[in-house]
Design an enzyme around this catalytic site. Structure first.
Site, PDB file in Angstrom:
ATOM      1  N   ASP A  42       0.842  -1.243  -0.050  1.00 46.00           N
ATOM      2  CA  ASP A  42      -0.036   0.139  -0.085  1.00 46.00           C
ATOM      3  C   ASP A  42       0.929   1.138   0.185  1.00 46.00           C
ATOM      4  O   ASP A  42       0.418   2.345  -0.249  1.00 46.00           O
ATOM      5  CB  ASP A  42      -1.079   0.010   1.032  1.00 46.00           C
ATOM      6  CG  ASP A  42      -0.183   0.017   2.509  1.00 46.00           C
ATOM      7  OD1 ASP A  42       0.928  -0.141   2.481  1.00 46.00           O
ATOM      8  OD2 ASP A  42      -1.053   0.205   3.557  1.00 46.00           O
ATOM      9  N   SER A  43       2.207   0.948  -0.163  1.00 44.73           N
ATOM     10  CA  SER A  43       3.023   2.088  -0.054  1.00 44.73           C
ATOM     11  C   SER A  43       2.899   2.834  -1.635  1.00 44.73           C
ATOM     12  O   SER A  43       3.341   3.897  -1.966  1.00 44.73           O
ATOM     13  CB  SER A  43       4.686   1.787  -0.160  1.00 44.73           C
ATOM     14  OG  SER A  43       4.764   0.702  -0.938  1.00 44.73           O
ATOM     15  N   ASP A  81      -1.310  -6.045  -0.508  1.00 46.30           N
ATOM     16  CA  ASP A  81      -1.727  -5.689   0.720  1.00 46.30           C
ATOM     17  C   ASP A  81      -3.328  -5.567   0.938  1.00 46.30           C
ATOM     18  O   ASP A  81      -3.888  -5.152  -0.002  1.00 46.30           O
ATOM     19  CB  ASP A  81      -1.265  -4.273   0.902  1.00 46.30           C
ATOM     20  CG  ASP A  81      -0.095  -4.129   1.972  1.00 46.30           C
ATOM     21  OD1 ASP A  81       0.029  -4.719   3.037  1.00 46.30           O
ATOM     22  OD2 ASP A  81       0.942  -3.251   1.831  1.00 46.30           O
ATOM     23  N   GLU A 112      -2.185  -5.590   8.055  1.00 48.12           N
ATOM     24  CA  GLU A 112      -1.527  -4.932   9.293  1.00 48.12           C
ATOM     25  C   GLU A 112      -2.433  -5.285  10.579  1.00 48.12           C
ATOM     26  O   GLU A 112      -3.661  -5.097  10.660  1.00 48.12           O
ATOM     27  CB  GLU A 112      -1.579  -3.284   9.089  1.00 48.12           C
ATOM     28  CG  GLU A 112      -0.584  -2.824   8.143  1.00 48.12           C
ATOM     29  CD  GLU A 112      -0.168  -1.326   8.111  1.00 48.12           C
ATOM     30  OE1 GLU A 112      -0.626  -0.830   9.187  1.00 48.12           O
ATOM     31  OE2 GLU A 112       0.380  -1.217   7.254  1.00 48.12           O
ATOM     32  N   GLU A 179       8.096  -4.536  10.480  1.00 49.39           N
ATOM     33  CA  GLU A 179       8.650  -3.231  10.093  1.00 49.39           C
ATOM     34  C   GLU A 179       9.092  -2.411  11.459  1.00 49.39           C
ATOM     35  O   GLU A 179       8.521  -2.457  12.557  1.00 49.39           O
ATOM     36  CB  GLU A 179       7.626  -2.733   9.453  1.00 49.39           C
ATOM     37  CG  GLU A 179       7.946  -1.048   8.925  1.00 49.39           C
ATOM     38  CD  GLU A 179       7.171  -0.470   7.843  1.00 49.39           C
ATOM     39  OE1 GLU A 179       6.132  -1.074   7.506  1.00 49.39           O
ATOM     40  OE2 GLU A 179       7.743   0.596   7.413  1.00 49.39           O
TER      41      GLU A 179
HETATM   42  O1  KIV Z   1       3.173  -0.967   1.672  1.00 49.90           O
HETATM   43  C1  KIV Z   1       4.565  -1.492   1.406  1.00 49.90           C
HETATM   44  O2  KIV Z   1       5.182  -1.375   0.506  1.00 49.90           O
HETATM   45  C2  KIV Z   1       4.993  -2.018   2.697  1.00 49.90           C
HETATM   46  C3  KIV Z   1       6.228  -1.897   3.020  1.00 49.90           C
HETATM   47  C4  KIV Z   1       6.530  -2.265   4.615  1.00 49.90           C
HETATM   48  C5  KIV Z   1       7.173  -2.997   2.337  1.00 49.90           C
HETATM   49  O3  KIV Z   1       4.323  -2.894   3.291  1.00 49.90           O
END
Ligand code: KIV
Length: 261
Positions: A42-43, A81, A112, A179
Site C-alpha cells: 500500500d506504499s 496488501d 496490518e 517493520e
Molecule cells: O506497503 C509496503 O510497501 C509495505 C512495506 C513495509 C514493504 O508494506
C-alpha cells in the site's frame, strides 16, 4: 521456476528471502524471478499516488494494481496488501481478501494486525487465504500514533510483540512482515517463530528483507528512511534522459532519417 509457499517456507534458516514491491506490470516483469516475492504494497499510495501516507489508498486501486502486477509476474510469489479501511470487520476482510485472490490473482495477502485481528486472520486462513501479518511499526497507524514510531524499544513492547506473533502463527499465518522494530527484537521473533519473517528497518536477523522499489532504486526522494539502501540513482538517470530527449526534439535532432519512414 514458480516460487510457492512451500518453496518459501523451506528457505527458513537456509537461504534469505528477497522481496521488493511493484505496482505495475512493466516493473513487475523486470523484477520477476530476480526476487522470491513481489509485494503490491500500500506504499503505492505514496510512491505512485503522490499521497503523504498509505491511508487514502482505496481497495479498488489496490485491486487494479494487483491485477496489473499479476500480468507481469510469472515466477515470484505475489502478495497484495489490504488497504486501510478494507478490513474493519472480519466479513469485510474475507470479502476483500477473496477479491484480491480471485480477481487480482494474488498468491497471498498482507494485513496490518494487532491482538483484535487474531480471529480475523484465523477466518481468512480457514477460507483458504494465505495471510502474512504485518507487525511492529504499522504505517496505517501513522496518523493515530502521531508519526512513525520504532517498536520493541521496551521489554514490555518486545514481549507483547512476541506473544502476538505466536498467537498469529497459531492462527495459521504463513510468514510475517516485521517493520521498524529493534533488531534484537526482530531477531528474537525470527528465532521463536517457525514461520519466516521479512524485515524492513528491523535489522539483518530476519529471514528475508523487503524494500519499496522506488526507495531502493532512487526514484522517491521526498524522504529517505535510515534503513533504505539505494541501488540506483533512478531519479537522476531518468532526469538526464528526459532532458536529453526534450533537447533533441527542440534542436530538431529527433527523429533522424533512420528513425523516419
Ligand atoms: O506497503 C509496503 O510497501 C509495505 C512495506 C513495509 C514493504 O508494506
Amino acid at each position: 521456476m514458480k516460487t510457492t509457499l512451500t518453496t518459501l517456507q523451506k528457505k527458513k534458516g537456509k537461504e534469505k528471502i528477497a522481496v521488493i514491491t511493484a505496482y505495475d506490470a512493466l516493473f513487475a516483469s523486470i523484477f520477476d524471478g530476480e526476487v522470491d516475492m513481489i509485494l503490491v504494497g500500500d506504499s503505492l499510495s505514496m510512491s505512485f499516488g503522490g499521497h503523504k501516507d498509505t491511508i487514502p489508498l482505496s481497495f479498488d486501486d489496490m485491486l487494479y494494481h494487483t491485477k496489473a502486477v499479476r500480468r507481469g509476474v510469472k515466477e515470484s510469489f505475489l502478495i497484495a496488501d489490504m488497504p486501510f479501511g478494507s478490513y474493519n470487520t472480519t466479513d469485510e476482510a474475507l470479502k476483500n481478501a477473496t477479491r484480491l485472490y480471485k480477481e487480482g490473482g494474488a498468491d497471498a495477502i498482507k494485513i496490518e494486525v494487532g491482538e483484535s485481528k487474531i480471529e480475523m486472520v484465523e477466518k481468512l486462513v480457514d477460507n483458504g487465504i494465505a495471510v502474512m501479518p504485518h507487525i511492529g511499526l504499522k504505517p496505517q497507524f501513522y496518523r493515530f500514533e502521531g508519526g512513525y514510531k520504532i517498536k520493541g524499544k521496551s521489554q514490555n513492547e518486545a514481549e507483547e510483540m512476541l506473544s502476538l506473533a505466536l498467537e498469529l502463527e497459531k492462527s495459521g499465518a504463513f510468514g510475517f512482515l516485521i517493520e521498524g522494530t529493534k533488531k534484537e527484537v526482530a531477531e528474537n521473533l525470527t528465532n521463536k517463530l517457525s514461520a519466516f519473517t521479512i524485515g524492513i528497518g528491523s535489522g539483518v536477523g530476519c529471514d528475508g528483507q523487503v524494500l519499496v522499489w522506488s526507495d531502493a532504486f532512487g526514484f522517491f526522494d521526498e524522504f529517505t528512511p535510515k534503513f533504505v539502501r539505494k541501488y540506483l540513482n533512478g531519479k537522476e538517470l531518468l532526469k538526464d534522459a528526459i532532458r536529453a530527449y526534450a533537447r533533441d526534439i527542440k534542436e530538431g535532432k529527433f527523429p533522424n532519417d533512420n528513425e523516419s519512414y
